[in-house]
Write an enzyme that holds these catalytic residues in place. Structure first.
Site, short mmCIF file in Angstrom:
data_model
loop_
_atom_site.label_atom_id
_atom_site.label_comp_id
_atom_site.label_asym_id
_atom_site.label_seq_id
_atom_site.Cartn_x
_atom_site.Cartn_y
_atom_site.Cartn_z
N GLY A 103 36.67 48.53 33.57
CA GLY A 103 38.49 49.36 33.13
C GLY A 103 39.58 48.32 32.41
O GLY A 103 40.44 48.61 31.93
N ARG A 104 39.08 47.03 32.32
CA ARG A 104 39.87 45.98 31.78
C ARG A 104 38.74 44.36 31.12
O ARG A 104 39.82 43.65 30.62
CB ARG A 104 40.62 45.46 32.30
CG ARG A 104 40.31 44.66 33.53
CD ARG A 104 42.02 44.02 34.25
NE ARG A 104 41.42 43.99 35.48
CZ ARG A 104 42.42 43.38 36.22
NH1 ARG A 104 43.46 43.08 36.18
NH2 ARG A 104 42.67 42.99 38.25
N ARG A 193 35.05 34.72 30.16
CA ARG A 193 34.50 34.50 31.28
C ARG A 193 33.15 34.62 30.19
O ARG A 193 32.89 35.73 29.35
CB ARG A 193 33.63 35.89 31.93
CG ARG A 193 35.72 36.66 32.87
CD ARG A 193 35.29 37.17 34.59
NE ARG A 193 35.11 38.57 34.00
CZ ARG A 193 35.02 39.62 35.02
NH1 ARG A 193 35.11 39.08 36.20
NH2 ARG A 193 34.77 40.41 34.70
N ARG A 200 26.38 44.59 37.07
CA ARG A 200 26.61 44.88 38.85
C ARG A 200 25.78 45.14 39.13
O ARG A 200 24.79 46.42 38.64
CB ARG A 200 28.11 45.77 39.14
CG ARG A 200 28.51 44.45 38.26
CD ARG A 200 29.95 44.80 37.37
NE ARG A 200 30.96 44.36 36.86
CZ ARG A 200 31.98 43.10 36.96
NH1 ARG A 200 32.41 43.34 38.42
NH2 ARG A 200 32.28 42.54 35.97
N ASP A 269 30.18 47.16 43.38
CA ASP A 269 30.16 47.29 41.61
C ASP A 269 30.63 45.68 41.36
O ASP A 269 31.07 45.57 40.66
CB ASP A 269 32.29 48.06 41.02
CG ASP A 269 32.76 47.70 42.45
OD1 ASP A 269 32.81 47.91 43.36
OD2 ASP A 269 34.29 47.42 41.70
N ASP A 279 33.89 38.53 40.29
CA ASP A 279 35.54 38.83 40.15
C ASP A 279 36.06 37.98 41.05
O ASP A 279 36.39 38.66 42.71
CB ASP A 279 35.33 40.78 40.48
CG ASP A 279 34.59 41.64 39.28
OD1 ASP A 279 34.65 40.83 37.66
OD2 ASP A 279 34.81 43.35 38.80
P1 AMP Z 1 38.66 45.25 41.05
O1 AMP Z 1 38.79 45.50 42.55
O2 AMP Z 1 39.23 44.46 40.83
O3 AMP Z 1 37.30 45.21 40.73
O4 AMP Z 1 38.15 46.56 40.52
C1 AMP Z 1 38.10 47.81 40.74
C2 AMP Z 1 38.01 48.91 39.04
O5 AMP Z 1 39.36 49.35 38.61
C3 AMP Z 1 37.16 47.75 38.22
O6 AMP Z 1 36.32 49.40 37.23
C4 AMP Z 1 38.05 47.39 37.14
O7 AMP Z 1 37.99 47.09 35.87
C5 AMP Z 1 39.44 48.23 37.51
N1 AMP Z 1 41.11 47.54 37.45
C6 AMP Z 1 41.31 47.00 38.11
N2 AMP Z 1 42.27 46.10 37.17
C7 AMP Z 1 42.70 47.55 36.61
C8 AMP Z 1 43.89 47.22 35.15
N3 AMP Z 1 44.70 46.42 35.86
N4 AMP Z 1 43.19 48.29 34.57
C9 AMP Z 1 42.24 48.97 34.52
N5 AMP Z 1 40.99 49.05 35.37
C10 AMP Z 1 41.50 47.84 36.35
MG MG Z 2 35.56 44.35 40.01
#
Ligand code: AMP
Ligand code: MG
Length: 520
Positions: A103-104, A193, A200, A269, A279
């Protein structure tokens, strides 16, 4: 520095999303989507990892160019490279969450170093089709945490993704840090990174959930061919692959337990197929030793990802991976045996690791008892895990119990101890001294081996917090100091003694210093 031989094995081997529309959407039948980073308004380079530079044979001077900043901030993309975001799914907190994806995170390119590919990826450089409700950006606070911790973990000897650079974008990012309706603007940042691969467990799970067996097979073949090449051409390569992933994941979590690291969000993930810590979000380090502790406020109720549960969660995550890989070999018995093996191996390896932390070499019948009793005793009264094990290395064979007690007492959070707690410690220390007397090695030798597995310095949450507070005011000195400190976590570093200290009182309840949210 990135002059030649850039490529992307991932995009070459796997199917691209046919649409290049950059808005949140479901992407089926594709491993990734092409996407461009957002051009930041005023990028500034805050830090570069010297040790990673060295590993690639680059110099600091090379990172001072405009091109480096442009690349690391997403302002420019190198010719002949085409950035992309990966598509993956995952189980979050025990539930299937469907498509998640980068997502980012935006992958830039790969290059070869020491005969293996390394992927360079920007985190926080803008939205992708997988951003869902997020904006695709990252804030300085969480970027400093990821940057410092991944490099610290590397120097602790824990398998991890790396971080090359930390950049601020000059743009503001809106975040509700405590999820309490008080959103505020924060400084936007991007971390570059670096890892051989960012694939994953969730990449496999997504294909399996879509019953796309050819896609699943292409992904497995890609990962085997590039990252588990010794399995290529073997008849039961998919089962062997699973066994290897289980082994590497075990290795990873064993290191976490050794150094007191709590990941905080062990969703599938966030499980690297290479067994790398990946992460860095609401992670933390055990200060008072407490098996039930998690730093993640989102998980405060169930504590699914608490310290003592991490090895079990790895197993749970491996089970999800096993289910996903099943269509490739249909060998349920083989997969079950591998999962069973993980349990057996973990138990053995954990015992061996704890004996190393205690500096004991001889196999003795009462070793298990000594370890389990220690775990119980550590929990009785708040005792700093890092400080305790480091000080324990100073205990000598011929010490009295009182001497041993005085040696480790700095690790206790409150003084004096209640009588029963003090008695429990004295009993354990007596057992330990008795056990030391059965060992052949000298006190000095034992201390050296213990110091090599019991770090003196870890990135406590309050330390990261101090670096963030200073950086928010434009002062990079704390970040610089911690970065340098954590390059040698097992060395004494007398000038840095102030960081060999229990969490200060002000940090015990402060948000960001003990508990964190996922907001980043
Ligand atoms: P995480 O819990 O950080 O591993 O994120 C879970 C999912 O949410 C992953 O697909 C990330 O890429 C997405 N994600 C987390 N933060 C953001 C953000 N600020 N913008 C877009 N996607 C996000
Ligand atoms: Mg993640």
């Amino acid at each position: 520095m990135f002059a030649s031989k850039l490529y992307s094995t991932f995009t070459k081997a796997l199917k691209a999303d046919l649409s290049e529309e950059n808005r949140p959407r479901q992407v089926r039948g594709a491993a990734y989507s092409w996407v461009k980073p957002v051009v930041p308004s005023n990028p500034k380079l805050l830090h570069v990892s010297n040790s990673l530079l060295e590993a690639f044979g680059w110099t600091k001077a090379q990172t001072e160019s405009e091109t480096f900043l442009e690349l690391m901030s997403g302002a420019k993309v190198l010719e002949h490279t085409k950035p992309f975001a990966m598509n993956y799914g995952g189980h979050q907190f025990g539930q299937w969450a469907g498509q998640l994806g980068d997502g980012r995170a935006i992958n830039l390119f790969e290059l070869t170093q020491n005969g293996r590919p390394w992927m360079f990826q920007l985190k926080g450089a803008g939205p992708t089709p997988y951003s869902r409700r997020g904006d695709g950006f990252a804030v300085l606070r969480s970027s400093i945490r990821e940057y410092l911790c991944s490099e610290a973990m590397y120097h602790l000897g824990v398998p991890t993704t790396r971080a090359l650079s930390l950049v601020t974008t000059g743009d503001q990012v809106l975040r509700d840090m405590f999820y309490n309706g008080n959103a505020a603007y924060e400084t936007g940042a991007v971390v570059c990174r670096v890892a051989p691969s960012f694939v994953r467990f969730g990449n496999f799970e997504l294909y399996a959930s879509q019953q796309d067996v050819p896609g699943l097979q292409a992904l497995a073949d890609y990962v085997i061919c590039n990252f588990y090449p010794e399995l290529k051409g073997k008849e039961n390569k998919y089962l062997l692959f699973f066994e290897q992933v289980a082994q590497r994941s075990l290795e990873m979590v064993l290191h976490w337990q050794r150094v007191g690291f709590v990941h905080g969000v062990m969703n599938t993930d966030n499980m690297s197929i290479l067994g790398l810590t990946i992460d860095y979000g609401p992670y933390g380090w055990l200060e008072p030793y407490e098996g039930g502790w998690t730093p993640n406020t989102t998980d405060a109720q169930n504590k699914r990802y608490r310290f003592e549960n991490q090895p079990h969660i790895v197993l749970w995550n491996l089970l999800q991976l096993a289910n996903s890989l099943y269509p490739l070999m249909q060998d349920a018995k083989g997969l079950e045996a591998a999962l069973e093996q993980y349990k057996i191996n973990y138990k053995q390896r954990h015992q061996a690791m704890m004996l190393q932390k205690l500096g004991l070499e001889k196999q003795k019948a009462d070793n298990s008892k000594l370890i389990s009793l220690l775990e119980v005793t550590l929990e009785r009264h708040p005792t700093d895990m890092t400080i305790f094990f480091r000080l324990l290395g100073h205990v000598e064979k011929n010490n009295s119990v009182l001497e041993a007690y005085n040696t480790v007492q700095e690790a206790f959070y409150e003084h004096p101890l209640e009588e029963a707690d003090r008695f429990a410690w004295e009993s354990w220390l007596q057992l330990y001294i008795n056990r030391l007397q059965e060992e052949d090695q000298t006190d000095a030798t034992r201390k050296t081996t213990m110091d090599a597995v019991n770090p003196k310095y870890v990135l406590r949450n309050y330390m990261a917090h101090l670096a963030i507070e200073a950086a928010d005011k434009g002062d990079m000195s704390v970040l610089e100091e911690l970065y340098a400190l954590l390059q040698k976590p097992y060395e004494e570093q007398p000038a840095m003694q102030k960081w060999f200290a229990k969490r200060p009182d002000w940090a015990a309840e402060k948000p960001g210093c003990s508990m964190l949210s996922c907001s980043s």
